[in-house]
Design a protein around this motif. Structure first.
Motif, short mmCIF file in Angstrom:
data_model
loop_
_atom_site.label_atom_id
_atom_site.label_comp_id
_atom_site.label_asym_id
_atom_site.label_seq_id
_atom_site.Cartn_x
_atom_site.Cartn_y
_atom_site.Cartn_z
N UNK A 14 6.40 14.99 2.62
CA UNK A 14 5.01 15.44 2.64
C UNK A 14 4.55 15.68 1.20
N UNK A 15 3.38 15.15 0.90
CA UNK A 15 2.82 15.29 -0.45
C UNK A 15 2.20 16.66 -0.65
N UNK A 45 4.06 10.79 2.04
CA UNK A 45 4.28 9.88 0.92
C UNK A 45 5.55 9.10 1.14
N UNK A 46 5.58 7.87 0.65
CA UNK A 46 6.78 7.04 0.72
C UNK A 46 7.26 6.81 -0.70
N UNK A 47 8.45 7.27 -1.01
CA UNK A 47 9.04 7.13 -2.33
C UNK A 47 10.02 5.97 -2.33
N UNK A 48 9.81 4.99 -3.21
CA UNK A 48 10.72 3.87 -3.36
C UNK A 48 11.86 4.31 -4.28
N UNK A 92 8.81 5.44 -7.61
CA UNK A 92 7.36 5.52 -7.45
C UNK A 92 6.96 5.73 -6.00
N UNK A 93 5.81 6.38 -5.83
CA UNK A 93 5.24 6.54 -4.49
C UNK A 93 4.54 5.23 -4.15
N UNK A 94 5.00 4.58 -3.08
CA UNK A 94 4.46 3.27 -2.73
C UNK A 94 3.34 3.34 -1.71
N UNK A 105 2.57 -1.42 5.51
CA UNK A 105 1.91 -0.54 4.54
C UNK A 105 0.51 -0.14 5.03
N UNK A 106 0.39 0.11 6.30
CA UNK A 106 -0.91 0.47 6.87
C UNK A 106 -1.18 1.95 6.65
#
Length: 70
Positions: A7-8, A14-17, A22-24, A63-64
């Motif tokens: 959670x941001x 948030x999705x972290x690569x 990076x947050x993708x 990535x929707x």
């Protein structure tokens, strides 16, 4: 591809690569704090639930930014 969901700000996901740090992606639909996140389908789908009594299904493979199912 390895990712971490988090959670941001309590309301957005948030999705972290891991490879890049990076947050993708960012997913925003909850109206109350998020309580749990769970990946399904080998990481292609993410479930999120929160104090707004909603379970949202996110298609992270596409990535929707909108939930696939509510």
């Amino acid at each position: 591809r390895q990712r971490i969901a988090f959670t941001l700000d309590g309301y957005d996901v948030g999705m972290l690569e891991l490879a890049t740090g990076r947050i993708s992606d960012r997913f925003s639909e909850h109206t109350a704090p998020i309580q749990a996140l769970r990946f399904l389908d080998e990481g292609a789908t993410l479930l999120s639930t929160g104090n707004d009594a909603r379970v949202l299904v996110w298609n992270v493979a596409r990535h929707s930014g909108a939930p696939a199912v509510e």
